[in-house]
Design a protein around this motif. Sequence first.
Motif, mmCIF file in Angstrom:
data_model
loop_
_atom_site.group_PDB
_atom_site.id
_atom_site.type_symbol
_atom_site.label_atom_id
_atom_site.label_comp_id
_atom_site.label_asym_id
_atom_site.label_seq_id
_atom_site.Cartn_x
_atom_site.Cartn_y
_atom_site.Cartn_z
ATOM 1 N N VAL A 24 1.072 7.162 -5.462
ATOM 2 C CA VAL A 24 1.456 7.500 -6.832
ATOM 3 C C VAL A 24 2.970 7.583 -6.962
ATOM 4 N N LEU A 25 3.635 8.244 -5.996
ATOM 5 C CA LEU A 25 5.074 8.496 -6.108
ATOM 6 C C LEU A 25 5.916 7.246 -5.827
ATOM 7 N N GLY A 26 5.545 6.499 -4.821
ATOM 8 C CA GLY A 26 6.363 5.336 -4.452
ATOM 9 C C GLY A 26 5.534 4.141 -4.069
ATOM 10 N N GLY A 27 4.433 3.952 -4.763
ATOM 11 C CA GLY A 27 3.561 2.829 -4.446
ATOM 12 C C GLY A 27 4.235 1.473 -4.524
ATOM 13 N N PRO A 28 4.989 1.170 -5.602
ATOM 14 C CA PRO A 28 5.649 -0.136 -5.674
ATOM 15 C C PRO A 28 6.665 -0.377 -4.568
ATOM 16 N N LEU A 29 7.138 0.685 -3.923
ATOM 17 C CA LEU A 29 8.073 0.537 -2.805
ATOM 18 C C LEU A 29 7.367 0.589 -1.462
ATOM 19 N N GLY A 30 6.047 0.692 -1.463
ATOM 20 C CA GLY A 30 5.289 0.641 -0.223
ATOM 21 C C GLY A 30 5.359 1.887 0.636
ATOM 22 N N LEU A 31 5.588 3.062 0.040
ATOM 23 C CA LEU A 31 5.686 4.284 0.839
ATOM 24 C C LEU A 31 4.370 4.603 1.541
ATOM 25 N N HIS A 32 3.251 4.344 0.881
ATOM 26 C CA HIS A 32 1.966 4.631 1.515
ATOM 27 C C HIS A 32 1.707 3.689 2.685
ATOM 28 N N HIS A 33 2.228 2.481 2.630
ATOM 29 C CA HIS A 33 2.071 1.558 3.754
ATOM 30 C C HIS A 33 2.945 1.990 4.934
ATOM 31 N N ILE A 34 4.147 2.508 4.659
ATOM 32 C CA ILE A 34 4.975 3.032 5.743
ATOM 33 C C ILE A 34 4.274 4.201 6.419
ATOM 34 N N TYR A 35 3.664 5.054 5.627
ATOM 35 C CA TYR A 35 2.948 6.218 6.165
ATOM 36 C C TYR A 35 1.790 5.781 7.065
ATOM 37 N N SER A 71 4.724 -4.536 7.600
ATOM 38 C CA SER A 71 4.808 -5.846 6.933
ATOM 39 C C SER A 71 4.361 -5.734 5.482
ATOM 40 N N HIS A 72 3.294 -4.978 5.264
ATOM 41 C CA HIS A 72 2.821 -4.762 3.898
ATOM 42 C C HIS A 72 3.848 -3.972 3.093
ATOM 43 N N ALA A 73 4.483 -2.970 3.728
ATOM 44 C CA ALA A 73 5.500 -2.176 3.046
ATOM 45 C C ALA A 73 6.710 -3.026 2.659
ATOM 46 N N LEU A 74 7.163 -3.901 3.571
ATOM 47 C CA LEU A 74 8.299 -4.780 3.263
ATOM 48 C C LEU A 74 7.954 -5.734 2.132
ATOM 49 N N LEU A 75 6.750 -6.270 2.153
ATOM 50 C CA LEU A 75 6.325 -7.168 1.080
ATOM 51 C C LEU A 75 6.347 -6.454 -0.260
ATOM 52 N N TRP A 76 5.881 -5.229 -0.290
ATOM 53 C CA TRP A 76 5.882 -4.466 -1.535
ATOM 54 C C TRP A 76 7.307 -4.122 -1.976
#
Length: 318
Positions: A13-24, A29-34
């Motif tokens: 919710v807070l940083g989805g477009p920046l891939g924060l949940h993928h970093i977590y 790779s998914h986080a960088l793509l986002w």
Amino acid sequence: MAKRLLVAYGLWVLGGPLGLHHIYLGRDSHALLWMLTLGGFGGGWLWDFWHLPGWVAAANGAGAPGDRGGTVPALSPLRLAGQVMVGMYFGLVAALGLPWVPALLAQPLAVGLGVQLVSSVGDQTAEAPSILAAAFLASLLFQGRVLAVLPTSLAASITAQRHRRYKPRGMPQPRLAARLYHLGLACLAFAAPLACCGLCGAIGVLGTLSALLRAATELLLLPLRTSRLLAEVLGFAGSSPAQEHGTGFEPSSWSKRQLWAYEVLGLPAGSSAEDVHRSYRELVKVWHPDHNRHQAEEAERRFILLQEAYEELVGPRR
């Protein structure tokens, strides 16, 4: 450390477009793509909502498959479409941000990296050399034109699908600081050319605005300057006597003879007619031959010089 689903949803919710949940969840790779596409152009971020439970379970090791050996992942039309779209996006960004780099070099390299990034999302990957070779070959066939990003991306995506495979399991993951450092370098490499291009464009726009402002000022002052010039031509505007007689007040406009005449009369260049008359009368009294019989020759020479200087300055004023 076990990953929590609630934390993953909060970061989504807070940083989805920046891939924060993928970093977590360790999906760099998914986080960088986002990060580079702002959440998969918005749609991918919303799509993540339904997949977060499965990704959290995979991050915690639940339901992880065993040794997959040489099995090939199933063909995914969604991944193929993402590869084509992101490859085109990277190619257009390279054309805009790297105009000084030859298109035959920048475009296929950017397209291939975009396709490879999508291929590395999740537990899959592909052979990067094969993808880049296909991108360069397709770009060469179309001679690096901007419209060649579509066939180049399509060729690279098909090659990535032909060489898809699973990532090896059990690889140790770097520390969070190292992961963030690598992600930051990748984002900087992607954004720096665009920022430089945007800055140059902004400077060019400011220069254009400044030139337009100067032109507008000149246009507004044109009636005033025209009326002043017309008044001078018709004789309504005042001008100095020296300018009217063509002598002027600038030293460059005086002849050597006039400068000599001012020097003989002991006056600064450009003195008024009254000063010339007064100095002439005073010096004539001093150097009149009748008053200097003891130095008659010198007095006569000085008297003649005064006469010539006076005629030189006063003569044109008569």
